[in-house]
Design an enzyme around this catalytic site. Structure first.
Site, short mmCIF file in Angstrom:
data_model
loop_
_atom_site.label_atom_id
_atom_site.label_comp_id
_atom_site.label_asym_id
_atom_site.label_seq_id
_atom_site.Cartn_x
_atom_site.Cartn_y
_atom_site.Cartn_z
N HIS A 87 35.23 49.20 39.06
CA HIS A 87 34.71 48.38 37.96
C HIS A 87 33.18 48.35 37.99
O HIS A 87 32.53 48.46 36.96
CB HIS A 87 35.27 46.95 38.03
CG HIS A 87 36.61 46.80 37.41
ND1 HIS A 87 37.75 47.31 37.99
CD2 HIS A 87 37.00 46.20 36.27
CE1 HIS A 87 38.80 47.01 37.23
NE2 HIS A 87 38.36 46.34 36.17
N LYS A 102 47.94 40.66 40.06
CA LYS A 102 48.69 39.50 40.52
C LYS A 102 47.76 38.30 40.56
O LYS A 102 46.56 38.45 40.73
CB LYS A 102 49.35 39.74 41.88
CG LYS A 102 48.40 39.90 43.03
CD LYS A 102 49.15 40.14 44.34
CE LYS A 102 48.15 40.26 45.48
NZ LYS A 102 48.80 40.51 46.75
#
Length: 190
Positions: free
Chosen positions: A44, A109
């Site tokens: 990222h 998650k």
């Protein structure tokens, strides 16, 4: 708005459209067929360096799904090893802008930051959760793994995974509903 009593199963095939994600509701089970992209923290950061420098990205963002995973090496004859989800909040600083640039779904998650949920509402995107601890089983849904970018990052490199019936659950929908808060409210011991 309460979660629906019955769980729907919805097939998704990326790249996704506004229509694809707008029909999803928290609690829906999804099965993904097609290409999804892996990216964690380091990937990222590098994507944002390219975005900020107005350079070409290693894959088109529009309609894509990013899976927060650092897969393990494959066993002989398999394209990938275990592929369990990474905790999503680590990508929360990057996610709103990626959604604005076209990402339609992320998979990980744990809950997301309010800014991520607001971006999902504004730009029609969803957050899906995969069950942690099932990485070996999730890896079996990967039919092909191709290196896309940042190979030097090892498990954090960007890969294009071709998946079949990859299971996930809608945790945040385009209306801003959050399975983590709604499920807690619904099932909390009073």
């Amino acid at each position: 708005m309460a979660m629906s009593a019955s769980v729907r199963t919805v097939k998704l095939k990326p790249p996704l459209t506004d229509s694809d994600v707008s029909s999803l509701q928290i609690g829906d089970k999804v099965l993904i067929d097609g290409a999804i992209y892996t990216a964690r923290d380091a990937a990222h950061k590098r994507l944002f360096e390219l975005i900020d420098a107005k350079k070409d990205l290693p894959f088109p963002l529009k309609g894509q799904v990013i899976y927060y995973v650092g897969p393990t090496p494959p066993r002989p004859g398999r394209p990938i090893g275990a592929a369990g989800p990474t905790t999503s909040y680590r990508m929360d600083t990057y996610t709103p802008r990626l959604i604005e640039l076209g990402i339609k779904a992320t998979i990980g998650k744990g809950p997301r930051a309010p800014e991520v949920i607001e971006a999902m509402k504004k730009f029609k995107a969803v957050y899906l959760v995969a069950i942690g601890g099932t990485g070996a089983l999730l890896g079996k849904q990967v039919m092909k793994s191709e290196m896309v970018a940042f190979e030097d990052l090892g498990t954090e490199a960007i890969r294009r995974l071709t998946v079949r019936d990859f299971p996930a659950v809608v945790a945040n929908d385009v209306a801003g509903r959050d399975i983590f808060t709604e499920a807690v409210a619904k099932y909390a011991v009073k």
